[in-house]
Structures are given as structure tokens and as C-alpha cells.
Scaffold this motif. Structure first.
Motif, mmCIF file in Angstrom:
data_model
loop_
_atom_site.group_PDB
_atom_site.id
_atom_site.type_symbol
_atom_site.label_atom_id
_atom_site.label_comp_id
_atom_site.label_asym_id
_atom_site.label_seq_id
_atom_site.Cartn_x
_atom_site.Cartn_y
_atom_site.Cartn_z
ATOM 1 N N TYR A 97 0.830 -1.207 0.000
ATOM 2 C CA TYR A 97 0.000 0.000 0.000
ATOM 3 C C TYR A 97 0.865 1.258 0.000
ATOM 4 O O TYR A 97 0.673 2.174 -0.802
ATOM 5 C CB TYR A 97 -0.936 -0.023 1.213
ATOM 6 C CG TYR A 97 -1.643 1.273 1.481
ATOM 7 C CD1 TYR A 97 -2.669 1.716 0.649
ATOM 8 C CD2 TYR A 97 -1.286 2.066 2.569
ATOM 9 C CE1 TYR A 97 -3.325 2.919 0.894
ATOM 10 C CE2 TYR A 97 -1.945 3.259 2.824
ATOM 11 C CZ TYR A 97 -2.948 3.679 1.988
ATOM 12 O OH TYR A 97 -3.602 4.867 2.228
ATOM 13 N N HIS A 98 1.852 1.293 0.906
ATOM 14 C CA HIS A 98 2.725 2.460 1.005
ATOM 15 C C HIS A 98 3.595 2.620 -0.245
ATOM 16 O O HIS A 98 3.810 3.740 -0.720
ATOM 17 C CB HIS A 98 3.592 2.380 2.261
ATOM 18 C CG HIS A 98 2.799 2.556 3.528
ATOM 19 N ND1 HIS A 98 2.114 3.718 3.828
ATOM 20 C CD2 HIS A 98 2.572 1.718 4.571
ATOM 21 C CE1 HIS A 98 1.513 3.599 4.983
ATOM 22 N NE2 HIS A 98 1.769 2.380 5.457
ATOM 23 N N GLU A 99 4.086 1.513 -0.804
ATOM 24 C CA GLU A 99 4.882 1.580 -2.032
ATOM 25 C C GLU A 99 4.041 2.108 -3.201
ATOM 26 O O GLU A 99 4.511 2.923 -4.002
ATOM 27 C CB GLU A 99 5.444 0.204 -2.383
ATOM 28 C CG GLU A 99 6.579 -0.245 -1.489
ATOM 29 C CD GLU A 99 7.054 -1.652 -1.819
ATOM 30 O OE1 GLU A 99 6.754 -2.148 -2.925
ATOM 31 O OE2 GLU A 99 7.729 -2.239 -0.966
ATOM 32 N N SER A 100 2.806 1.651 -3.286
ATOM 33 C CA SER A 100 1.922 2.101 -4.358
ATOM 34 C C SER A 100 1.621 3.588 -4.234
ATOM 35 O O SER A 100 1.607 4.322 -5.229
ATOM 36 C CB SER A 100 0.611 1.317 -4.341
ATOM 37 O OG SER A 100 0.846 -0.046 -4.585
ATOM 38 N N ARG A 101 1.383 4.053 -3.007
ATOM 39 C CA ARG A 101 1.128 5.483 -2.810
ATOM 40 C C ARG A 101 2.340 6.318 -3.213
ATOM 41 O O ARG A 101 2.186 7.351 -3.871
ATOM 42 C CB ARG A 101 0.782 5.760 -1.336
ATOM 43 C CG ARG A 101 -0.633 5.340 -0.969
ATOM 44 C CD ARG A 101 -0.962 5.685 0.480
ATOM 45 N NE ARG A 101 -0.634 7.037 0.873
ATOM 46 C CZ ARG A 101 -1.452 8.088 0.737
ATOM 47 N NH1 ARG A 101 -2.644 7.911 0.228
ATOM 48 N NH2 ARG A 101 -1.085 9.291 1.142
ATOM 49 N N LYS A 102 3.518 5.869 -2.860
ATOM 50 C CA LYS A 102 4.742 6.605 -3.239
ATOM 51 C C LYS A 102 4.893 6.655 -4.752
ATOM 52 O O LYS A 102 5.259 7.674 -5.313
ATOM 53 C CB LYS A 102 5.976 5.944 -2.606
ATOM 54 C CG LYS A 102 6.110 6.187 -1.134
ATOM 55 C CD LYS A 102 7.353 5.516 -0.597
ATOM 56 C CE LYS A 102 7.460 5.666 0.909
ATOM 57 N NZ LYS A 102 8.636 4.975 1.439
ATOM 58 N N ARG A 103 4.627 5.527 -5.408
ATOM 59 C CA ARG A 103 4.750 5.467 -6.861
ATOM 60 C C ARG A 103 3.751 6.404 -7.529
ATOM 61 O O ARG A 103 4.080 7.141 -8.445
ATOM 62 C CB ARG A 103 4.560 4.033 -7.359
ATOM 63 C CG ARG A 103 4.683 3.877 -8.868
ATOM 64 C CD ARG A 103 4.413 2.467 -9.315
ATOM 65 N NE ARG A 103 3.269 1.816 -8.682
ATOM 66 C CZ ARG A 103 1.997 1.991 -9.036
ATOM 67 N NH1 ARG A 103 1.688 2.797 -10.023
ATOM 68 N NH2 ARG A 103 1.033 1.344 -8.428
ATOM 69 N N ILE A 104 2.516 6.401 -7.055
ATOM 70 C CA ILE A 104 1.474 7.246 -7.640
ATOM 71 C C ILE A 104 1.788 8.725 -7.431
ATOM 72 O O ILE A 104 1.629 9.537 -8.338
ATOM 73 C CB ILE A 104 0.094 6.884 -7.039
ATOM 74 C CG1 ILE A 104 -0.321 5.486 -7.484
ATOM 75 C CG2 ILE A 104 -0.957 7.916 -7.434
ATOM 76 C CD1 ILE A 104 -1.524 4.928 -6.739
ATOM 77 N N LEU A 105 2.270 9.071 -6.257
ATOM 78 C CA LEU A 105 2.553 10.460 -5.943
ATOM 79 C C LEU A 105 3.902 10.922 -6.506
ATOM 80 O O LEU A 105 4.216 12.110 -6.477
ATOM 81 C CB LEU A 105 2.514 10.678 -4.426
ATOM 82 C CG LEU A 105 1.131 10.489 -3.792
ATOM 83 C CD1 LEU A 105 1.226 10.532 -2.277
ATOM 84 C CD2 LEU A 105 0.175 11.532 -4.311
ATOM 85 N N GLY A 106 4.695 9.981 -6.989
ATOM 86 C CA GLY A 106 5.962 10.334 -7.627
ATOM 87 C C GLY A 106 7.118 10.497 -6.667
ATOM 88 O O GLY A 106 8.085 11.180 -6.955
ATOM 89 N N PHE A 107 7.044 9.858 -5.494
ATOM 90 C CA PHE A 107 8.144 9.941 -4.532
ATOM 91 C C PHE A 107 9.097 8.798 -4.693
ATOM 92 O O PHE A 107 8.896 7.752 -5.057
ATOM 93 C CB PHE A 107 7.628 9.964 -3.090
ATOM 94 C CG PHE A 107 6.841 11.214 -2.782
ATOM 95 C CD1 PHE A 107 7.443 12.454 -2.848
ATOM 96 C CD2 PHE A 107 5.514 11.157 -2.443
ATOM 97 C CE1 PHE A 107 6.727 13.598 -2.562
ATOM 98 C CE2 PHE A 107 4.791 12.291 -2.160
ATOM 99 C CZ PHE A 107 5.396 13.508 -2.211
#
Length: 107
Positions: A97-107
Motif C-alpha cells: 500500500y505504502h509503495e503504491s502510494r509513493k509510486r502514484i505520488l511520484g516519490f
């Protein structure tokens, strides 16, 4: 005409450079029997043709890449909602979940 092809490549005018290079290649091929040093022009035209082809290819790839990276906030919000939904249903782990959020937000 060699200089014209080179200048067009330097100015990144890929299509006109390609046309000039193709015409130059054809002419230098037929003139090779009459003029012994025309092979130098043949090599120049060949190089400018290849550079033009790769320039067009990279130009197309750059356009696709830049258009795909410019996402609207609605799309980002939708993706974040999908990931949140998957996490809430237990389909993905907290780490995913956290990895996906980072990827989507571009971090």
C-alpha cells in the motif's frame, strides 16, 4: 547538398534532413561511377539519414513520455482511492500500500 543535410540535422529538422539525405544517397550512388570521391558524400548522407531516423524516433518517444507523466489530479486521486480500497479489502499488504502510494505520488 551535404552541408544542407548537416545543417538540418543540427537544427533538428528531422524530416527535411531525411528527404535530403535520401536524395543525396541516390545521387551519390549513381555518380560514384563518374566521380571517385563521391563516397565521402555517400557516407555523410548515410550518417545524416540515420541520425534523422533516430531523431524522429526519440521525438515520438519523448512526446508519449511527457504526455503520460502529466496526470491530472483526478487521475491521481482515483488511483489513490483504488489502492486504499485494495488495502481495506486486505488484497494488498501495508507495505504494498505504502509503495503504491509513493509510486502514484511520484516519490
Amino acid at each position: 547538398m551535404d552541408i544542407v543535410a548537416i545543417v538540418l540535422v543540427v537544427l533538428k529538422k528531422w524530416k527535411p534532413a531525411m528527404v535530403i539525405s535520401i536524395i543525396g544517397l541516390i545521387l551519390s550512388f549513381f555518380l560514384a561511377f563518374i566521380m571517385p570521391f563521391i563516397w565521402v558524400s555517400f557516407i555523410i548522407y548515410l550518417i545524416t539519414l540515420l541520425v534523422s531516423i533516430f531523431g524522429l524516433k526519440n521525438e515520438d518517444n519523448t512526446y508519449v513520455t511527457s504526455s503520460s507523466t502529466s496526470r491530472s489530479t483526478d487521475t491521481i486521486e482515483t488511483q489513490l482511492n483504488k489502492v486504499q480500497s485494495l488495502y481495506n479489502k486486505g488484497i494488498i499488504s501495508e507495505e504494498e500500500y505504502h509503495e503504491s502510494r509513493k509510486r502514484i505520488l511520484g516519490f
